[in-house]
Design an enzyme around this catalytic site. Sequence first.
Site, PDB file in Angstrom:
ATOM      1  CE  LYS A 117      -3.686   2.206   2.614  1.00  0.00           C
ATOM      2  NZ  LYS A 117      -4.512   1.939   3.679  1.00  0.00           N
TER       3      LYS A 117
ATOM      4  CE  LYS B  97      -6.064   1.944  -1.060  1.00  0.00           C
ATOM      5  NZ  LYS B  97      -6.187   2.328   0.470  1.00  0.00           N
TER       6      LYS B  97
HETATM    7  C1  PBG Z   1      -7.672   2.969   5.330  1.00  0.00           C
HETATM    8  C2  PBG Z   1      -7.926   3.029   3.743  1.00  0.00           C
HETATM    9  C3  PBG Z   1      -7.763   3.989   2.632  1.00  0.00           C
HETATM   10  C4  PBG Z   1      -8.156   3.335   1.628  1.00  0.00           C
HETATM   11  C5  PBG Z   1      -8.554   2.167   1.927  1.00  0.00           C
HETATM   12  N1  PBG Z   1      -8.443   2.065   3.167  1.00  0.00           N
HETATM   13  C6  PBG Z   1      -7.180   5.311   3.060  1.00  0.00           C
HETATM   14  C7  PBG Z   1      -5.634   5.660   3.522  1.00  0.00           C
HETATM   15  O1  PBG Z   1      -4.887   4.984   3.569  1.00  0.00           O
HETATM   16  O2  PBG Z   1      -5.636   6.810   3.567  1.00  0.00           O
HETATM   17  C8  PBG Z   1      -8.090   4.100   0.452  1.00  0.00           C
HETATM   18  C9  PBG Z   1      -9.141   3.834  -0.561  1.00  0.00           C
HETATM   19  C10 PBG Z   1      -9.634   4.724  -1.912  1.00  0.00           C
HETATM   20  O3  PBG Z   1      -8.864   5.489  -1.902  1.00  0.00           O
HETATM   21  O4  PBG Z   1     -10.351   4.135  -2.578  1.00  0.00           O
HETATM   22  N2  PBG Z   1      -6.320   3.223   5.749  1.00  0.00           N
HETATM   23 ZN    ZN Z   2      -5.925   3.750   7.526  1.00  0.00          ZN
END
Ligand code: PBG
Ligand code: ZN
Length: 327
Positions: free
Chosen positions: A195, A248
């Site tokens: 991520k 992601k």
């Molecule tokens: C929680 C989370 C996030 C997303 C999914 N789970 C946001 C982040 O990490 O700030 C992003 C999902 C999206 O942008 O569609 N941590």
């Molecule tokens: Zn988060």
Amino acid sequence: MNNNTMRMRRLRQKNFLRLLLSETNFTLDDLIYPLFVTHGRGLRQEIDSMPGIYHISLDNLISEVDEIARLNIKAVMLFGIPESKSDVGMEAYDNGGIIQESIRVIKQTIPDIVIITDVCLCQYTTHGHCGIVHNNVVDNDASLEILGKIAVSQAEAGSDIIAPSSMMDMQVLSIRDTLDLAGFKDIPIMSYSAKYSSSFYGPFRSAVDSSPQFGDRNSYQINPANAKEAIREIELDINQGTDLIMVKPALSYLDIISLAQQKFDYPLAAFNTSGEYSMVKSASLKGWIDEKKMVYEIITSIKRAGANMIISYHAKDIASWFNNELD
Ligand code: PBG
Ligand code: ZN
């Protein structure tokens, strides 16, 4: 042999040939649809930063999920907006929290739809970070305990797949142990393994009010410049027992998806994030692009790179386009 007379256009002349030669296809079975659930009553409120996506209150959840199931979408991913925030994000692991209630409501009426639940703290904490904060630093090991509690409370409510997204080190190992101890040996983990610290989460953060109140997420999410680091993250999650892995965002990270697919024989998910959705949606609302064609091209490219499943805010649009094509 001299191949200079090979004509690639021979096989592109007719539609049926092109279809026959298509190397990549996708179906609704590959897609997971994210849902935003909120407290309150009678709410189905469009999210400013994500046209076509709604905040849905618990009492409207069944009709929404019913529509999703009728469209033939098989899985949803739930995101909750809590009643109130606290320093340790209490509502995230509250048995009566928004996610736990949502899972129960859906399971009671539409038990066949797969429910995936995000395990993180940022929506639930006053500081907006994905872990517990001590002295302005996100404390990794203190966060693990809370993440375990969140996972167990979601499993108890009936979640089918637990998706840890906080990027704390050892979160998969710790959540697996905690789930096993609580008797949930058969609940799979889909880890947000790679991520990135990405600007593509912007519309999501305004949708769920989860922006960090100080600093940024660079001390726990991956630097977009790095590929090898992502591979190490995935490797660690696999060693810790994750069942599925994830990259992601998707579009700017197709190389990472492709590397992960070549390197690991694990089911691979890609998160086609809020920013990726909103770019396409806003351009489409302006009439600047052909939305359907662009979305098909995007989803195809993510699959071509090697993802087995794709989390996409466009899933409902795709399902209705498919249905119209059948008519
Ligand atoms: C929680 C989370 C996030 C997303 C999914 N789970 C946001 C982040 O990490 O700030 C992003 C999902 C999206 O942008 O569609 N941590
Ligand atoms: Zn988060």
